[in-house]
Scaffold this motif. Structure first.
Motif, short mmCIF file in Angstrom:
data_model
loop_
_atom_site.label_atom_id
_atom_site.label_comp_id
_atom_site.label_asym_id
_atom_site.label_seq_id
_atom_site.Cartn_x
_atom_site.Cartn_y
_atom_site.Cartn_z
N THR A 26 39.22 75.27 22.13
CA THR A 26 38.96 76.19 23.22
C THR A 26 40.09 76.17 24.26
O THR A 26 40.20 75.16 24.86
CB THR A 26 37.47 76.06 23.57
N ASN A 28 41.23 77.77 27.71
CA ASN A 28 40.60 78.35 29.04
C ASN A 28 41.60 79.48 29.66
O ASN A 28 42.86 78.90 29.76
CB ASN A 28 40.13 77.52 30.06
N CYS A 50 45.04 77.55 19.35
CA CYS A 50 43.50 77.75 20.12
C CYS A 50 42.79 78.46 18.87
O CYS A 50 43.34 79.38 18.37
CB CYS A 50 43.88 78.55 21.26
N GLN A 52 39.85 79.43 19.80
CA GLN A 52 38.83 80.56 20.68
C GLN A 52 39.37 80.38 21.90
O GLN A 52 40.08 79.52 22.57
CB GLN A 52 37.51 80.27 20.62
N VAL A 53 39.11 81.66 22.82
CA VAL A 53 39.67 81.73 24.00
C VAL A 53 38.30 81.88 25.01
O VAL A 53 37.53 82.52 24.66
CB VAL A 53 40.51 83.07 24.17
N LYS A 54 38.37 81.27 25.92
CA LYS A 54 37.24 81.41 27.07
C LYS A 54 38.00 82.00 28.29
O LYS A 54 38.81 81.29 28.97
CB LYS A 54 36.58 80.10 27.33
N THR A 56 37.93 84.08 31.79
CA THR A 56 37.11 84.47 33.19
C THR A 56 37.93 85.31 33.89
O THR A 56 39.01 85.34 34.19
CB THR A 56 36.92 83.13 33.88
N SER A 108 34.79 92.12 28.21
CA SER A 108 33.87 91.49 29.39
C SER A 108 33.20 92.65 29.72
O SER A 108 33.30 93.77 29.44
CB SER A 108 34.62 90.80 30.19
N THR A 118 32.74 85.88 32.21
CA THR A 118 33.44 85.23 31.03
C THR A 118 32.94 85.85 29.90
O THR A 118 31.95 85.99 29.57
CB THR A 118 32.97 83.66 31.33
N THR A 120 33.93 84.76 25.87
CA THR A 120 34.60 83.82 24.91
C THR A 120 34.73 84.32 23.33
O THR A 120 33.96 85.37 22.88
CB THR A 120 33.72 82.63 24.43
N SER A 122 36.93 84.33 19.34
CA SER A 122 37.48 83.71 18.22
C SER A 122 39.00 84.31 18.32
O SER A 122 39.09 85.45 18.43
CB SER A 122 36.86 83.79 16.87
#
Length: 152
Positions: A26, A28, A50, A52-54, A56, A108, A118, A120, A122
């Motif tokens: 993941t 960030n 990566c 997945q991406v989280k 914010t 978002s 935030t 998240t 894939s």
């Protein structure tokens, strides 16, 4: 089979699973927005490893969401204008994101001044070297509030 002969099989089975678990990563990312209808980044780079991406989104302004709310939406650049136009016709209660629309790769919720959210997602729908744009889909914002997402 004796317990001693099962041990090597068990070790091999566990070791075979480790690379699959270790491969998940993941990444960030943080991006800001403000009352002047600007993101603080024109480009976001996501490493190819990566999974997945989280992301914010912070709204550093002071105005409430009803007056100057922002969201973060990811799509292919080819779909940007059509998706932004469709999203702009939606009510605020939808966060200006068409539900179930395949053109939306990630999105978002809308936030106002002092708030953050935030999302998240894939990276499985992204391809290395693909042409991706992120934008704010609040009506009238997308022409100023957009940037490139580079994967890989």
């Amino acid at each position: 089979m004796s317990p001693k002969s099962l041990l090597p099989c068990l070790v091999v089975a566990v070791l075979a699973l480790l690379p699959l678990h270790a491969a998940a990563r993941t990444c960030n990312v943080a991006i800001g927005s403000n009352d002047a209808m600007q993101f603080d980044k024109q480009e976001i780079r996501i490493a190819a490893d990566c999974t997945q991406v989280k992301l914010t989104l912070r709204h550093t302004g002071a105005l409430p969401a009803e007056v100057m709310g922002h969201n973060w939406v990811l799509t292919t650049t080819a779909n940007l204008e059509a998706l932004a136009t469709a999203a702009g016709k939606l009510p605020a209660s939808s966060d200006h994101v068409p539900k179930g629309d395949a053109r939306v790769l990630a999105a978002s919720k809308v936030v106002g001044g002092g708030q953050s959210t935030t999302v998240t997602f894939s990276t499985s729908a992204l391809r290395k070297g693909g042409d991706y744009t992120f934008f704010c889909s609040v009506p009238g914002h997308w022409m100023m509030m957009k940037g490139k997402l580079v994967f890989g």
